[in-house]
Design an enzyme around this catalytic site. Sequence first.
Site, mmCIF file in Angstrom:
data_model
loop_
_atom_site.group_PDB
_atom_site.id
_atom_site.type_symbol
_atom_site.label_atom_id
_atom_site.label_comp_id
_atom_site.label_asym_id
_atom_site.label_seq_id
_atom_site.Cartn_x
_atom_site.Cartn_y
_atom_site.Cartn_z
ATOM 1 N N CYS A 148 -14.190 1.940 -6.191
ATOM 2 C CA CYS A 148 -14.333 3.311 -6.700
ATOM 3 C C CYS A 148 -12.986 3.922 -7.032
ATOM 4 O O CYS A 148 -12.923 4.953 -7.691
ATOM 5 C CB CYS A 148 -15.083 4.188 -5.705
ATOM 6 S SG CYS A 148 -14.230 4.358 -4.139
ATOM 7 N N CYS A 186 -17.491 4.864 2.245
ATOM 8 C CA CYS A 186 -16.510 5.958 2.215
ATOM 9 C C CYS A 186 -15.967 6.201 3.629
ATOM 10 O O CYS A 186 -14.783 6.500 3.799
ATOM 11 C CB CYS A 186 -17.151 7.227 1.677
ATOM 12 S SG CYS A 186 -18.162 6.944 0.203
HETATM 13 FE FE1 FES Z 1 -15.111 6.018 -3.146
HETATM 14 FE FE2 FES Z 1 -16.681 7.413 -1.584
HETATM 15 S S1 FES Z 1 -17.121 6.700 -3.578
HETATM 16 S S2 FES Z 1 -14.784 6.549 -1.106
#
Ligand code: FES
Length: 143
Positions: free
Chosen positions: A35, A104
């Site tokens: 991400c 996360c």
């Molecule tokens: Fe990257 Fe939550 S989507 S840490």
Amino acid sequence: MALYSEKVMDHFRNPRNVGEIPDADGIGEVGNARCGDIMKIYLKIENDVIVDVKFNTFGCGSAIASSSMATELIKGKPLSQALELTNKAVAEALDGLPAHKMHCSVLAEEAIRAAIKDYYDKNGIEYDKSQFPEHDEDEEIHE
Ligand code: FES
């Protein structure tokens, strides 16, 4: 049912311990390659106790809430206890995270570990290397 608990929303909207510690004793920075989110944790340590902790997270709401909760959980605690903090415990303290957001909370666990390791390395303190495994971020999600 709401996707996020009240606690997640609270820590996202009013994150605790945001910022930097300029003379930090240990700094840990980790990221999630998928991400692209990044978390940085600063520790002030006295006599093996975390007397202050701050964080900067460039990331999603769950990452910000996880960092905020994780800093609250380790503040005032001995390093040995902070090292035992799991992402699962962070998520539980937030009254849960959706399954696809558990990764996360992993960032918070890893950033704290990295900051403690940095402190040990900077001060030439011996430690058990198995406590700081190099790992693939996808493998460490405890749901
Ligand atoms: Fe990257 Fe939550 S989507 S840490």
